[in-house]
Design a protein around this motif. Structure first.
Motif, PDB file in Angstrom:
ATOM      1  N   ALA A 171       0.832  -1.203   0.000  1.00 45.56           N
ATOM      2  CA  ALA A 171       0.000   0.000   0.000  1.00 45.56           C
ATOM      3  C   ALA A 171       0.868   1.254   0.000  1.00 45.56           C
ATOM      4  O   ALA A 171       0.599   2.224  -0.730  1.00 45.56           O
ATOM      5  CB  ALA A 171      -0.932   0.000   1.207  1.00 45.56           C
ATOM      6  N   ALA A 172       1.931   1.245   0.795  1.00 50.36           N
ATOM      7  CA  ALA A 172       2.811   2.410   0.865  1.00 50.36           C
ATOM      8  C   ALA A 172       3.571   2.630  -0.432  1.00 50.36           C
ATOM      9  O   ALA A 172       4.047   3.737  -0.705  1.00 50.36           O
ATOM     10  CB  ALA A 172       3.804   2.239   2.020  1.00 50.36           C
ATOM     11  N   GLY A 173       3.680   1.580  -1.249  1.00 54.61           N
ATOM     12  CA  GLY A 173       4.378   1.706  -2.520  1.00 54.61           C
ATOM     13  C   GLY A 173       3.720   2.685  -3.476  1.00 54.61           C
ATOM     14  O   GLY A 173       4.354   3.161  -4.424  1.00 54.61           O
ATOM     15  N   PHE A 174       2.443   3.025  -3.240  1.00 52.32           N
ATOM     16  CA  PHE A 174       1.741   3.979  -4.097  1.00 52.32           C
ATOM     17  C   PHE A 174       2.029   5.433  -3.702  1.00 52.32           C
ATOM     18  O   PHE A 174       1.641   6.354  -4.426  1.00 52.32           O
ATOM     19  CB  PHE A 174       0.227   3.731  -4.039  1.00 52.32           C
ATOM     20  CG  PHE A 174      -0.194   2.442  -4.697  1.00 52.32           C
ATOM     21  CD1 PHE A 174      -0.317   2.365  -6.074  1.00 52.32           C
ATOM     22  CD2 PHE A 174      -0.442   1.311  -3.945  1.00 52.32           C
ATOM     23  CE1 PHE A 174      -0.707   1.191  -6.693  1.00 52.32           C
ATOM     24  CE2 PHE A 174      -0.828   0.126  -4.549  1.00 52.32           C
ATOM     25  CZ  PHE A 174      -0.954   0.061  -5.936  1.00 52.32           C
ATOM     26  N   ILE A 175       2.675   5.646  -2.556  1.00 56.69           N
ATOM     27  CA  ILE A 175       2.976   7.007  -2.125  1.00 56.69           C
ATOM     28  C   ILE A 175       4.130   7.547  -2.972  1.00 56.69           C
ATOM     29  O   ILE A 175       5.199   6.925  -3.019  1.00 56.69           O
ATOM     30  CB  ILE A 175       3.359   7.042  -0.631  1.00 56.69           C
ATOM     31  CG1 ILE A 175       2.227   6.465   0.227  1.00 56.69           C
ATOM     32  CG2 ILE A 175       3.690   8.460  -0.195  1.00 56.69           C
ATOM     33  CD1 ILE A 175       2.580   6.318   1.693  1.00 56.69           C
TER      34      ILE A 175
END
Length: 250
Positions: A155-159
């Motif tokens: 999920a954090a990879g989309f930041i």
């Protein structure tokens, strides 16, 4: 902390020295690793072929977005999926290889401890069946932990920026720590010590553990390098476990 980290790196280097001085150990460790490599490379190739469809499937919310934003989002999703597969695949690689090659790696651990570290008088004799059962159980638990960690990292990879800089670093540290737990399994099992003890002991010297595990993890990312790295890491992991259990690290 830096000194401890460098100590861990040195233990991996010591593992390379041990197997290169004894080509028989290198060959013994490479055989089961080769079998597992073929299996996982096949899985990675299959994933690469279907990655566009998979990325589209996991990002249905982007269907109505502009072409550029949608493409960037699905590229990030594909990148994260492949990264998660590689991370979990390395843990599976070690777990599967240890299961397939239990007697091979036990021989490496025994040779290293008995020949170079003074032996283990209280060591238990571990049968291949028991070694495989322990490997399957521990592998399932560790892969489960890896999946739980991979979800928030995915999920954090989309930041923007953070997802391409900070997240990969955290992923390497997390997966390296899990890899160290697997690579020290045999010395702990020979002493009748369970997974929770192994995790607690390694956590007690986290910087040393990461110094050993992070370069091991990164080297295993190089195609086919694991054929050489894994036997060396098994030898180095045996030295790490022995010294931690005997309070020989300063």
């Amino acid at each position: 902390m830096l000194r401890d980290f460098s100590t861990g790196v040195g233990l991996l280097g010591q593992g390379f020295g041990l197997v290169f001085r004894s080509p028989k150990l290198l060959l013994i460790g490479a055989i089961p690793a080769l079998v597992t490599t073929v299996l996982l490379i096949g899985g990675l190739v299959g994933l690469a072929v279907w990655i566009d469809d998979i990325a589209t499937w996991v990002t249905p919310f982007a269907d109505g977005w502009g072409d550029g934003v949608r493409a960037a989002t699905r590229f990030a999703a594909g990148f994260a999926i492949i990264g998660a597969f590689v991370a979990i695949g390395l843990l599976l690689f070690t777990a599967i290889t240890l299961i397939i090659g239990g007697p091979f790696y036990e021989h490496i651990a025994e040779t290293v401890e008995d020949t170079h570290l003074g032996g283990v008088p209280e060591a238990e004799r571990v049968s291949w069946l028991r070694s495989a059962a322990v490997g399957v159980r521990d592998g399932v638990l560790l892969v489960g932990l890896a999946v739980l960690c991979a979800i928030p990292l995915f999920a954090a990879g989309f930041i923007p920026v953070v997802g391409q800089t900070v997240v990969p670093v955290i992923a390497v540290l997390v997966n390296g720590s899990l890899l160290a737990i697997e690579l020290t399994a045999i010395p702990f099992t020979r002493r009748g010590l369970k997974l929770d003890v192994r995790r607690r002991v390694l956590r007690g010297r986290r910087a040393v553990t990461l110094g050993f595990a992070v370069p091991t993890y990164l080297l295993c990312l190089i195609p086919l390098a694991a054929l050489v790295v894994l036997p060396a890491a098994m030898a180095g992991g045996t030295v790490l476990a022995h010294r931690l259990l005997h309070n020989q690290l300063r």
